[in-house]
Each structure stands twice: as C-alpha cells, then as structure tokens.
Write an enzyme that holds these catalytic residues in place. Structure first.
Site, PDB file in Angstrom:
ATOM      1  N   SER A 253       3.146  -3.420   5.421  1.00  0.00           N
ATOM      2  CA  SER A 253       2.508  -4.133   4.312  1.00  0.00           C
ATOM      3  C   SER A 253       2.774  -5.635   4.411  1.00  0.00           C
ATOM      4  O   SER A 253       2.467  -6.231   5.441  1.00  0.00           O
ATOM      5  CB  SER A 253       3.000  -3.539   2.997  1.00  0.00           C
ATOM      6  OG  SER A 253       2.061  -3.780   2.005  1.00  0.00           O
ATOM      7  N   LYS A 257       2.311  -7.965   7.847  1.00  0.00           N
ATOM      8  CA  LYS A 257       1.676  -9.276   8.070  1.00  0.00           C
ATOM      9  C   LYS A 257       2.700 -10.147   8.817  1.00  0.00           C
ATOM     10  O   LYS A 257       2.379 -10.849   9.784  1.00  0.00           O
ATOM     11  CB  LYS A 257       1.321  -9.949   6.724  1.00  0.00           C
ATOM     12  CG  LYS A 257       0.545  -9.067   5.724  1.00  0.00           C
ATOM     13  CD  LYS A 257       0.262  -9.822   4.419  1.00  0.00           C
ATOM     14  CE  LYS A 257       0.101  -8.966   3.176  1.00  0.00           C
ATOM     15  NZ  LYS A 257      -0.962  -8.022   3.093  1.00  0.00           N
ATOM     16  N   TRP A 344      -6.925  -0.544  -0.608  1.00  0.00           N
ATOM     17  CA  TRP A 344      -6.543  -1.934  -0.902  1.00  0.00           C
ATOM     18  C   TRP A 344      -6.306  -2.727   0.391  1.00  0.00           C
ATOM     19  O   TRP A 344      -6.603  -3.904   0.484  1.00  0.00           O
ATOM     20  CB  TRP A 344      -5.279  -1.894  -1.766  1.00  0.00           C
ATOM     21  CG  TRP A 344      -4.795  -3.205  -2.302  1.00  0.00           C
ATOM     22  CD1 TRP A 344      -3.566  -3.742  -2.106  1.00  0.00           C
ATOM     23  CD2 TRP A 344      -5.496  -4.119  -3.155  1.00  0.00           C
ATOM     24  NE1 TRP A 344      -3.453  -4.938  -2.783  1.00  0.00           N
ATOM     25  CE2 TRP A 344      -4.626  -5.192  -3.432  1.00  0.00           C
ATOM     26  CE3 TRP A 344      -6.773  -4.147  -3.710  1.00  0.00           C
ATOM     27  CZ2 TRP A 344      -4.990  -6.280  -4.234  1.00  0.00           C
ATOM     28  CZ3 TRP A 344      -7.135  -5.231  -4.510  1.00  0.00           C
ATOM     29  CH2 TRP A 344      -6.261  -6.269  -4.752  1.00  0.00           C
ATOM     30  N   HIS A 394      -0.317   4.332   1.105  1.00  0.00           N
ATOM     31  CA  HIS A 394       0.279   3.106   1.636  1.00  0.00           C
ATOM     32  C   HIS A 394       1.797   3.281   1.756  1.00  0.00           C
ATOM     33  O   HIS A 394       2.502   3.306   0.747  1.00  0.00           O
ATOM     34  CB  HIS A 394      -0.051   2.011   0.615  1.00  0.00           C
ATOM     35  CG  HIS A 394       0.406   0.653   0.982  1.00  0.00           C
ATOM     36  ND1 HIS A 394      -0.196  -0.073   1.973  1.00  0.00           N
ATOM     37  CD2 HIS A 394       1.405  -0.124   0.485  1.00  0.00           C
ATOM     38  CE1 HIS A 394       0.391  -1.254   2.064  1.00  0.00           C
ATOM     39  NE2 HIS A 394       1.370  -1.296   1.175  1.00  0.00           N
TER      40      HIS A 394
HETATM   41  C1  GCU Z   1       0.457  -6.022  -2.643  1.00  0.00           C
HETATM   42  C2  GCU Z   1      -0.352  -7.043  -1.878  1.00  0.00           C
HETATM   43  C3  GCU Z   1      -0.592  -6.619  -0.425  1.00  0.00           C
HETATM   44  C4  GCU Z   1       0.709  -6.253   0.222  1.00  0.00           C
HETATM   45  C5  GCU Z   1       1.428  -5.235  -0.616  1.00  0.00           C
HETATM   46  C6  GCU Z   1       2.812  -4.866  -0.117  1.00  0.00           C
HETATM   47  O1  GCU Z   1      -0.287  -4.857  -2.831  1.00  0.00           O
HETATM   48  O2  GCU Z   1      -1.546  -7.237  -2.575  1.00  0.00           O
HETATM   49  O3  GCU Z   1      -1.196  -7.648   0.307  1.00  0.00           O
HETATM   50  O4  GCU Z   1       0.484  -5.780   1.523  1.00  0.00           O
HETATM   51  O5  GCU Z   1       1.624  -5.734  -1.924  1.00  0.00           O
HETATM   52  O6  GCU Z   1       3.459  -5.670   0.526  1.00  0.00           O
HETATM   53  O7  GCU Z   1       3.239  -3.758  -0.436  1.00  0.00           O
END
Ligand code: GCU
Length: 416
Positions: A253, A257, A344, A394
C-alpha cells in the site's frame, strides 16, 4: 401488505446486499465502473520529452532513465534528502535464540543522517536465519512487521480459503526456513506518517527552516521513507550475515509506493516488490478508477512533493505515468501484485502499469511481463516483471509472500 410490496422490499434488500461494498475511502465521486474509465494516452517510456525515440539500451541508461527519474523527483515525489556522509550503526540488541532458535534478531540504530544536530535515527529490526550457509538474501521494507512483537507476523493470513496450504501466523518461520532475512523500518522513528507531524524527526534536522507541507520539489514522506530504506541497505552492506547484492525492497500500500520509489532511486536494490500499492504506486494515474491524484493529495498532503498537487483533476498533464515508475526498476526483477476486492487501488491499473513497463525490459534484452491481458485470479505471470491478482482484500498476505519467495528464488544472484 400487498404481495407486490413485499416482493419489492425483498428485491430492494437483495440489490442492496449484493451491491459491491464501497471500497476504502470511497465516496460518490469515485469511479468503480470499468465502462466509465474514459480514454487516455500514456506517455511512451521509450520517447524522450523532446520527441526523440529511445532505441538502444545506452540511450535508456544515459538519457531516458535520468530524464524520467528527474521528472518523478520534480513532479511527483520530491528530491530525496542528501546521502549522509558519516553514517554510524549501533547494534542495540542481538538475540541469537529468536524464533525458537531459528534466527538472530538484531536492532540497529542508524545515526549520522546529516543536517543540524543528530537527534533523529532510523531503527532497523532484522531477523536473519541461523543455519545459513554463507551470506543470505534479504527482504527489507517499511512496516513489514511489528518490530516490538515477540513473534512478528510479516503478512496477514489470507482470509479467503484457497486450495494451497498457507503458513498463516508461521509466515516468519517460512521466510527464514527458505533462507531469507527480513528487516523492517518504522516511520515514527524518523518521519511520522501524519500531515501535521511528518517533519518531526529527520526532516526537521535536515531542513530546519521549513514548515508545512512539502515545497514544490521537496521530499514528501514517501521520498523520505524511500531514502531511509537506502540507509538500511547501507547498513546491510556491513552485516556479515547478509548478501547486499541480493536485497529486495518490498512494501504494501503506501509502503508499496515507497518500495517502488526506493527501487527507482537506488539501483542497489536487486529486486522490487509492490503489494497493492495503488495510486501513486503501481496504478496508472490517468485511469479514472478508484483513488485519484486529487483525493490522495487532499487526504495525504505530506506524501508527495508540492508540484504533484498541480495535477489534481489534471492527470493527463502529468509528464509521466506510473508504468514509467515500474520501468525504472529495469532490468532488475520487479513484481506488482493486486487483490480482487481492492478497487480503491485499481487492480487493472496496477496490471497495466506492469504491462506498460514491458517495452523497456525488452529494449534492455530481458523478458518482461510476456502477457498483455490481465491474468485470471490466482495465476502468476511474467518473467523479469511478475504479476498476480489474488482473491480477497487490500492486504499483504501469506499468499502474496509465497509468490514473492518463489519470484526471489527464481532470480538468484551468486553471493560474492
Ligand atoms: C489509503 C490511501 C491509499 C494507501 C492506503 C494504505 O487508503 O488512500 O493510497 O495505499 O491508505 O496505505 O493503506
């Protein structure tokens, strides 16, 4: 009550019950309908900004790769803090009877990060297998496990039953038994994941005059976390248990990134793994599906550089897209993974970014993803670019880890 009324009530209930659950952060304005994605044109990773085609590996390495890296630095993540010149590593604790005697657990404090004062430190928590024959490869990432847990679990047990046997809470043992070390960093030690507090720690030390959100090209939290992963790699290069030429950077997540960006900025990472990294990670920004650039900048103003905010609702004006971030790992192995119930993060957008990096791998003479259609759930595809879409939500799960271990096994590099 009429029969018709009862039938309609039951129908209404059923429609409500089977409608897809709104994803994380989902509000009315976000699109989850593939037919409403709209047309977009991706920038070509093999065409320079001035229109010159990139046709040789040398042109990629000398011209296009630096150009893309600079565009991501200037427009998306910000420039990373400078490389420290006087790092110091203090081993704070060593326990060679960890995980029932299978592993040595170490905590190493990394000091000397630069700037005014020396009051922020990065703490690496590392588990390395005890019965290793020589130096071992390692996985390193942000928040891979709870560094304070007596027996950490580096991935959630998959909540959906699958045919294969999964390790569940024994995941750490499996990783160690397969001959890998695993280390984690924790954001709070040096750059808290909080818009109001992200400067507390190393950024305050490095940029003492700055306050508020990141400036136009300044590092946001993602660039700072990625830079810290390079500092962990600096340490791993000094640890006799670890083969520093076989360190994989991995994250889930927001930390997925971070892993992609760390792998792009620091080519010492031998393998790069993005788990459900979504918007600002592997998912294409130009695809209008799930989280958007405007939403991520609004909700997390501390993650990206100031310039990235110019692209809120103007993704088509970005000089890059995220397939080019994946391509910055080339020709090293890179793995992108998605989950079905993770709209998402836009699973299809993540796949298309992996596919969009393929041309660069081909130019460099290595087999990349090798498929153009998103594979069915549960199927692993690709060679030097790996991809899977799994069932469930997720999360970084034990199911994903088994795929990453296989992928890392397939890409061994001889220990020096
Ligand atoms: C939020 C955010 C995402 C990210 C996520 C996470 O949902 O919007 O971009 O990847 O948190 O880090 O769990």
């Amino acid at each position: 009550m009429s029969r018709l009324f009862i039938t309609l009530t039951i129908l209404a209930f059923l429609v409500h019950a089977i409608a897809p659950l709104p994803a994380r952060g989902a509000e009315e304005e976000f699109n989850y309908d593939e037919s409403k994605v709209g047309a977009y044109t991706l920038p070509d990773p093999l065409v320079m900004q001035d229109g010159t085609p990139v046709t040789t590996p040398m042109q990629w390495h000398d011209k296009r790769r630096p150009e893309l890296l600079a565009l991501f630095e200037n427009q998306v993540y910000g420039h990373r803090p400078p490389k420290p010149t006087a790092l110091r590593f203090d081993t704070e604790s060593t326990d060679d009877s960890a995980v029932d005697g299978r592993a040595t657990r170490k905590q190493v404090r990394i000091h000397g990060l630069g700037g005014a004062g020396d009051n922020a430190a990065i703490v690496l928590t590392l588990y390395a297998p005890n019965d290793a024959d020589g130096r071992v490869p390692a996985f390193v990432g942000m928040h891979l496990f709870d560094a304070s847990a007596a027996m950490p679990v580096p991935g959630k047990p998959l909540e959906v039953p699958v045919a294969e046997k999964l390790p569940g809470a024994k995941l750490l043992e499996v990783i160690l038994d397969r001959g890998y070390a695993i280390g984690t960093l924790t954001a709070a030690d040096f750059c808290p994941d909080d818009a109001a507090r992200f400067r507390e720690g190393v950024l305050q030390q490095l940029y003492p005059d700055q306050t508020g959100p990141p400036g136009p090209e300044q590092p946001g939290a993602i660039a700072t976390w990625a830079w810290a992963l390079s500092r962990a790699l600096d340490y791993l290069g000094t640890d006799k248990a670890i083969d520093p030429t076989r360190v994989a950077v991995i994250g889930h997540s927001r930390m997925g990134k971070t892993a992609l960006w760390a792998g792009a900025e620091d080519q010492r990472f031998a393998l790069v793994i993005s788990n459900n990294s979504g918007c600002g990670g592997a998912a294409l920004s130009r695809r209008n599906f799930g989280e958007t650039v405007a939403r991520i900048n609004r909700a997390f103003p501390h993650w990206f550089c100031g310039n990235f905010k110019q692209y809120n609702d103007r993704e088509s004006e970005l000089p890059v897209d995220q397939h080019e971030l994946v391509a910055l790992s080339a020709p090293r192995p890179v793995y992108v993974a998605s989950a079905v119930d993770d709209g998402w993060a836009d699973p299809r957008g993540e796949f298309l970014a992996a596919a969009g990096a393929d041309a660069v791998y081909k130019l460099l003479g290595v087999p990349g993803l090798d498929v153009t259609d998103q594979p069915e759930t549960g199927k692993v595809v690709g060679q030097q670019i790996g991809y899977h879409l799994r069932v469930g939500k997720h999360a970084l799960t034990d199911y994903d880890w088994l795929r990453y271990l296989d992928f890392a096994d397939r890409h061994p590099k001889p220990a020096k």
